[in-house]
Design an enzyme around this catalytic site. Structure first.
Site, PDB file in Angstrom:
ATOM      1  N   ASP A  11     -30.386 -44.803 -13.640  1.00  0.00           N
ATOM      2  CA  ASP A  11     -31.808 -43.990 -13.927  1.00  0.00           C
ATOM      3  C   ASP A  11     -30.781 -42.161 -14.754  1.00  0.00           C
ATOM      4  O   ASP A  11     -30.155 -41.888 -14.159  1.00  0.00           O
ATOM      5  CB  ASP A  11     -32.587 -43.660 -12.998  1.00  0.00           C
ATOM      6  N   HIS A  28     -29.904 -43.502 -24.123  1.00  0.00           N
ATOM      7  CA  HIS A  28     -29.847 -44.768 -23.647  1.00  0.00           C
ATOM      8  C   HIS A  28     -28.690 -45.389 -24.034  1.00  0.00           C
ATOM      9  O   HIS A  28     -28.541 -46.482 -24.013  1.00  0.00           O
ATOM     10  CB  HIS A  28     -31.548 -45.525 -24.444  1.00  0.00           C
ATOM     11  N   LEU A 122     -17.860 -62.447 -12.861  1.00  0.00           N
ATOM     12  CA  LEU A 122     -18.764 -61.920 -12.493  1.00  0.00           C
ATOM     13  C   LEU A 122     -19.962 -61.903 -12.670  1.00  0.00           C
ATOM     14  O   LEU A 122     -20.292 -62.459 -14.149  1.00  0.00           O
ATOM     15  CB  LEU A 122     -18.562 -60.288 -13.121  1.00  0.00           C
TER      16      LEU A 122
END
Ligand code: FPP
Length: 225
Positions: A11, A28, A122
């Site tokens: 956030d 962003h 991962l």
């Protein structure tokens, strides 16, 4: 112990841009740079699953221009950025309902998942058009369709997007909000929560280390004493 599964609510991109008098999309863009750094670092640390909340089922309410900018960043991520992450053994999984996404983007996402499917270092879960309540309802619909008569916790878990993965040990939220925002409601039943004031574009591998060392100090009792 390094947490096996870390989930992050990324956030603060908008606020990061606003502080610099830039359009939100710059926040962003910077956020994607943080994503790449954090994924590489998590992989080096030996984290097994990293889940990132990139687009919630509620994010469609944002202005069309911002939604399109996010799609364009996602497209670039699937086509280009992910190539850097393939080398560190990242396997991509999408959590969420892609049906409403533009066809091109959907195909790029499917190709990206296929290109990484043999990797095992991962597991990178990216939550897209994701909502936890929607995920649980979908699981029940599928259980009913498959004739499951007596759902158990294990059966329900196996119908979630995260099927087969351990639940998050650590949930991180950046930019200081104390909310869960419909993220992984089932899976975070026993997760440790870590909230930092850092905005996502400013979040560094050192900050991730800080969150992990805080996690290591916590005593997890899972309801025991
Ligand atoms: C929250 O910040 C962030 C989002 C809704 C989008 C997160 C997306 C990215 C980091 C980029 C795409 C991700 C990948 C994996 C390629 P906000 O806009 O709500 O910030 P604000 O609360 O300060 O307005």
């Amino acid at each position: 112990m390094i947490p096996e599964h870390i989930a992050i609510i990324m956030d603060g991109n908008g606020r990061w841009a606003k502080k610099r008098s830039l359009p939100r999309v710059f926040g962003h863009k910077q956020g994607v740079k943080t994503v790449k750094k954090i994924v590489k670092f998590a992989s080096r640390l030996g984290v097994k699953v990293l889940t990132l909340y990139a687009f919630s089922a509620e994010n469609w309410k944002r202005p069309k221009t911002e939604v399109e900018a996010l799609f364009s960043l996602l497209s670039q991520f699937m086509k280009k950025d992910l190539k850097e992450l393939i080398h560190v053994g990242v396997r991509l999984r999408i959590l969420g309902d892609l049906s409403k996404f533009p066809q091109d983007l959907k195909s790029e996402i499917v190709s990206a998942c296929q290109a990484t499917e043999k990797n095992a270092n991962l597991e990178l879960n990216i939550a897209l058009n994701y909502g936890a309540r929607q995920e649980i309802v979908k699981a029940f619909e599928e259980m009913l369709a498959q004739g499951v008569k007596k759902p158990t916790e294990e059966i329900l878990s196996s119908f979630l997007y995260t099927a087969g993965q351990p639940d998050p040990d650590l949930l991180i939220r950046t930019s200081g909000e104390f909310r869960i925002s419909n993220f992984l409601l089932w899976q975070i039943a026993y997760s440790e929560i870590y909230i930092t004031d850092k905005l996502w574009p400013d979040f560094t591998p050192q900050d991730l280390e800080g969150a992990i060392s805080e996690f290591q100090k916590r005593e997890r009792r899972f309801g025991g004493i």
